[in-house]
Design a protein around this motif. Structure first.
Motif, PDB file in Angstrom:
ATOM      1  N   ARG A   1       0.821  -1.215   0.000  1.00  0.00           N
ATOM      2  CA  ARG A   1       0.000   0.000   0.000  1.00  0.00           C
ATOM      3  C   ARG A   1       0.858   1.268   0.000  1.00  0.00           C
ATOM      4  N   ASP A   2       1.968   1.246   0.712  1.00  0.00           N
ATOM      5  CA  ASP A   2       2.851   2.405   0.744  1.00  0.00           C
ATOM      6  C   ASP A   2       3.802   2.323  -0.449  1.00  0.00           C
ATOM      7  N   TYR A   3       3.290   2.727  -1.627  1.00  0.00           N
ATOM      8  CA  TYR A   3       4.075   2.534  -2.839  1.00  0.00           C
ATOM      9  C   TYR A   3       5.291   3.447  -2.893  1.00  0.00           C
ATOM     10  N   ARG A   4       5.311   4.511  -2.082  1.00  0.00           N
ATOM     11  CA  ARG A   4       6.508   5.356  -2.077  1.00  0.00           C
ATOM     12  C   ARG A   4       7.696   4.627  -1.456  1.00  0.00           C
ATOM     13  N   ALA A   5       7.438   3.766  -0.462  1.00  0.00           N
ATOM     14  CA  ALA A   5       8.498   2.909   0.068  1.00  0.00           C
ATOM     15  C   ALA A   5       8.942   1.914  -1.002  1.00  0.00           C
ATOM     16  N   GLN A   6       7.981   1.417  -1.777  1.00  0.00           N
ATOM     17  CA  GLN A   6       8.315   0.507  -2.871  1.00  0.00           C
ATOM     18  C   GLN A   6       9.199   1.207  -3.904  1.00  0.00           C
ATOM     19  N   GLN A   7       8.930   2.477  -4.174  1.00  0.00           N
ATOM     20  CA  GLN A   7       9.761   3.231  -5.112  1.00  0.00           C
ATOM     21  C   GLN A   7      11.199   3.350  -4.589  1.00  0.00           C
ATOM     22  N   ARG A   8      11.351   3.575  -3.279  1.00  0.00           N
ATOM     23  CA  ARG A   8      12.700   3.669  -2.717  1.00  0.00           C
ATOM     24  C   ARG A   8      13.424   2.329  -2.819  1.00  0.00           C
ATOM     25  N   TYR A   9      12.678   1.241  -2.626  1.00  0.00           N
ATOM     26  CA  TYR A   9      13.280  -0.077  -2.801  1.00  0.00           C
ATOM     27  C   TYR A   9      13.738  -0.284  -4.240  1.00  0.00           C
ATOM     28  N   GLU A  10      12.935   0.167  -5.195  1.00  0.00           N
ATOM     29  CA  GLU A  10      13.314   0.005  -6.599  1.00  0.00           C
ATOM     30  C   GLU A  10      14.585   0.788  -6.917  1.00  0.00           C
ATOM     31  N   GLY A  11      14.707   2.005  -6.370  1.00  0.00           N
ATOM     32  CA  GLY A  11      15.930   2.771  -6.559  1.00  0.00           C
ATOM     33  C   GLY A  11      17.127   2.082  -5.931  1.00  0.00           C
ATOM     34  N   HIS A  12      16.931   1.535  -4.742  1.00  0.00           N
ATOM     35  CA  HIS A  12      17.959   0.761  -4.039  1.00  0.00           C
ATOM     36  C   HIS A  12      18.411  -0.432  -4.882  1.00  0.00           C
TER      37      HIS A  12
ATOM     38  N   ALA B   1      22.177  -3.407  -8.439  1.00  0.00           N
ATOM     39  CA  ALA B   1      22.346  -4.184  -9.678  1.00  0.00           C
ATOM     40  C   ALA B   1      23.403  -3.552 -10.567  1.00  0.00           C
ATOM     41  N   ALA B   2      23.413  -2.228 -10.639  1.00  0.00           N
ATOM     42  CA  ALA B   2      24.407  -1.536 -11.467  1.00  0.00           C
ATOM     43  C   ALA B   2      25.820  -1.762 -10.942  1.00  0.00           C
ATOM     44  N   ALA B   3      25.932  -2.022  -9.623  1.00  0.00           N
ATOM     45  CA  ALA B   3      27.247  -2.280  -9.024  1.00  0.00           C
ATOM     46  C   ALA B   3      27.649  -3.749  -9.127  1.00  0.00           C
ATOM     47  N   GLY B   4      26.744  -4.583  -9.656  1.00  0.00           N
ATOM     48  CA  GLY B   4      27.055  -5.990  -9.850  1.00  0.00           C
ATOM     49  C   GLY B   4      26.991  -6.834  -8.594  1.00  0.00           C
ATOM     50  N   VAL B   5      26.211  -6.381  -7.581  1.00  0.00           N
ATOM     51  CA  VAL B   5      26.060  -7.176  -6.356  1.00  0.00           C
ATOM     52  C   VAL B   5      24.618  -7.663  -6.245  1.00  0.00           C
ATOM     53  N   GLU B   6      24.397  -8.608  -5.344  1.00  0.00           N
ATOM     54  CA  GLU B   6      23.058  -9.159  -5.147  1.00  0.00           C
ATOM     55  C   GLU B   6      22.097  -8.020  -4.815  1.00  0.00           C
ATOM     56  N   SER B   7      21.021  -7.909  -5.595  1.00  0.00           N
ATOM     57  CA  SER B   7      20.177  -6.704  -5.501  1.00  0.00           C
ATOM     58  C   SER B   7      18.760  -6.948  -5.014  1.00  0.00           C
ATOM     59  N   ASP B   8      18.355  -8.210  -4.868  1.00  0.00           N
ATOM     60  CA  ASP B   8      16.947  -8.504  -4.573  1.00  0.00           C
ATOM     61  C   ASP B   8      16.717  -8.972  -3.144  1.00  0.00           C
ATOM     62  N   LEU B   9      17.589  -8.611  -2.227  1.00  0.00           N
ATOM     63  CA  LEU B   9      17.409  -9.009  -0.835  1.00  0.00           C
ATOM     64  C   LEU B   9      16.389  -8.074  -0.181  1.00  0.00           C
ATOM     65  N   LEU B  10      15.153  -8.531  -0.102  1.00  0.00           N
ATOM     66  CA  LEU B  10      14.061  -7.746   0.471  1.00  0.00           C
ATOM     67  C   LEU B  10      13.412  -8.533   1.590  1.00  0.00           C
ATOM     68  N   PHE B  11      13.272  -7.914   2.750  1.00  0.00           N
ATOM     69  CA  PHE B  11      12.552  -8.502   3.876  1.00  0.00           C
ATOM     70  C   PHE B  11      11.460  -7.519   4.272  1.00  0.00           C
ATOM     71  N   ALA B  12      10.217  -7.987   4.258  1.00  0.00           N
ATOM     72  CA  ALA B  12       9.090  -7.079   4.487  1.00  0.00           C
ATOM     73  C   ALA B  12       7.941  -7.819   5.141  1.00  0.00           C
ATOM     74  N   SER B  13       7.073  -7.063   5.789  1.00  0.00           N
ATOM     75  CA  SER B  13       5.825  -7.597   6.326  1.00  0.00           C
ATOM     76  C   SER B  13       4.733  -6.593   6.053  1.00  0.00           C
TER      77      SER B  13
END
Length: 348
Positions: free
Chosen positions: A206-217, A222-234
């Motif tokens: 619901r808080d899509y602005r937090a989702q936008q920050r995650y996408e920027g993160h 990914a651009a740095a070539g490191v693991e980029s999809d480590l997401l922990f959420a509830s």
């Protein structure tokens, strides 16, 4: 239906004569104005077929019935509705404070509404408050029901959208680029030498602005070539306890983590306090970076690194834009990037 992405919209002039009238609805529905009035005010006195025609015309045109009569309705009251996702989160309270102080100094009163991050509830609130002829409206974010957008575009009075920056606003916009803010903290953690970096958030559906920050993160990692999809959420509401809980889940699932990027300072504070209780050293064992710039970050041990947003100033700028329009002036900057800054402290 709610917009999953902001729909293309643009600024429009703030002239009362451009507002949709009951005559416009009557013409659109192919009925007399008195029939529209009856369908809206005493629907039991018209047939179901006529009610449907009128309702469809109202929806297509974005017509807003006036609930107060005469010159007051046409001039607008000195009340400004401000609709935010929550009145319990300090983020929004500080923005509202800036709005309220500025508008009250100019002789206006603020009417607060809370949506609980629910676009259906926002649409209902907007429908209700517009009927009382406010002079303008301040909303949170750029995503709304299509119905809400149509009504506000047809309404013809100033609309300010806050907290998020974008080109597809209804009218005027004061906020930040959340994707860039997320990338900013990710870049800081990378520059510090961390490579196993997770993002931790709550309520992100619901808080899509937090989702936008995650996408920027994620894009920065990914651009740095490191693991980029480590997401922990509830889906729990944002709180110290939620931060503590998701932090523990992340550490158990990935004990090799080097850094965590929190969606906001409340979550980070709960996690940092729990780390201290358990003897987990910050940043030696795990670094912590966050977003918001709450004053509590300065009083934690260690002090919290965060992306700071000038929330009070955002409210002031939004109110100033509104007042410019109400005074008959055309704002030179209808879209304001309020900016952010990286505040580096000991947690990273």
């Amino acid at each position: 239906m709610a917009n999953e992405k902001p729909v293309p919209r643009g600024r429009r002039r703030h002239h009362g004569d451009n507002r949709i009238t009951i005559g416009d609805v009557a013409k659109e529905a192919g009925v007399a104005p008195i029939t529209v009035s009856r369908a809206l005010n005493t629907p039991d006195k018209v047939s179901a077929k006529l009610r449907e025609r009128v309702d469809q015309a109202v929806a297509r045109l974005g017509y807003v019935p006036n609930l107060i009569a005469g010159g007051l309705a046409s001039a607008g009251t000195r009340v400004i509705p401000v609709v935010v996702p929550s009145l319990s989160i300090l983020t929004f309270i500080e923005v509202v404070h800036g709005i309220q102080q500025t508008l009250e100094n100019a002789g206006y009163q603020v009417l607060l509404g809370s949506t609980d991050f629910d676009l259906d509830r926002e649409a209902t609130l907007v429908d209700s408050v517009l009927g009382y002829s406010p002079s303008g409206v301040i909303l949170t974010g750029l995503r709304h029901h299509d119905r809400t957008v149509r009504r506000l575009q047809a309404w013809g009075r100033p609309v300010i959208e806050i907290m998020e920056l974008g080109t597809s606003c209804i009218d005027m916009n004061v906020g930040i680029d959340n994707r860039r803010a997320g990338a900013c903290m990710a870049r800081h953690l990378l520059d510090r030498g961390y490579r196993r970096i997770a993002f931790l958030g709550v309520g992100m559906t619901r808080d899509y602005r937090a989702q936008q920050r995650y996408e920027g993160h994620r894009e920065e990692l990914a651009a740095a070539g490191v693991e980029s999809d480590l997401l922990f959420a509830s889906e729990a509401p944002s709180s110290y306890s939620a931060g503590r809980q998701v932090f523990l889940e992340a550490m158990e699932a990935r004990p090799d983590l080097e850094a965590i990027h929190f969606a906001n300072d409340n979550l980070a504070a709960g996690a940092l306090l729990e780390a201290n209780r358990r003897g987990i050293r910050v940043p030696e064992d795990i670094a912590m970076g966050s977003y918001l710039g709450l004053s509590l970050g300065e009083h934690l041990t260690p002090r919290l690194t965060t992306v700071s947003v000038p929330r009070f100033e955002m409210g002031v700028e939004a109110a100033k834009l509104l007042l410019e329009c109400l005074e008959g002036r055309s704002p030179s900057r209808p879209r304001i990037d309020i900016g952010y800054r990286l505040t580096v402290r000991e947690s990273t």
